[in-house]
Design a protein around this motif. Structure first.
Motif: not given
Length: 61
Positions: A4-6, A10-15, A23-28, A32-34
């Motif tokens: 899930w962290a990975l 990936v979602v954060g990098l694509v965003a 969205i990118a900041g929240a996803s990354i 990091k938390f996970l």
């Protein structure tokens, strides 16, 4: 959990590549938390496994 962290990474990098900063900041942040939760759980279970192994070895001897 690392999967899930990975996925969130990936979602954060694509965003981020598409210009969706919020969205990118929240996803990354979630990634990091996970990641750190997974590392903490790994260390806890590693210590528990070592101590349980010693207890079993001492009970057999």
């Amino acid at each position: 959990m690392l999967r899930w962290a990975l996925i969130f990474l990936v979602v954060g990098l694509v965003a981020a590549a598409l210009g969706f900063g919020g969205i990118a900041g929240a996803s990354i942040g979630i990634a990091k938390f996970l990641f750190f939760v997974a590392i903490a759980l790994f260390l806890v279970f590693l210590v528990l496994g070592v101590t349980a192994g010693r207890a079993v070895r001492n009970a057999v001897d």
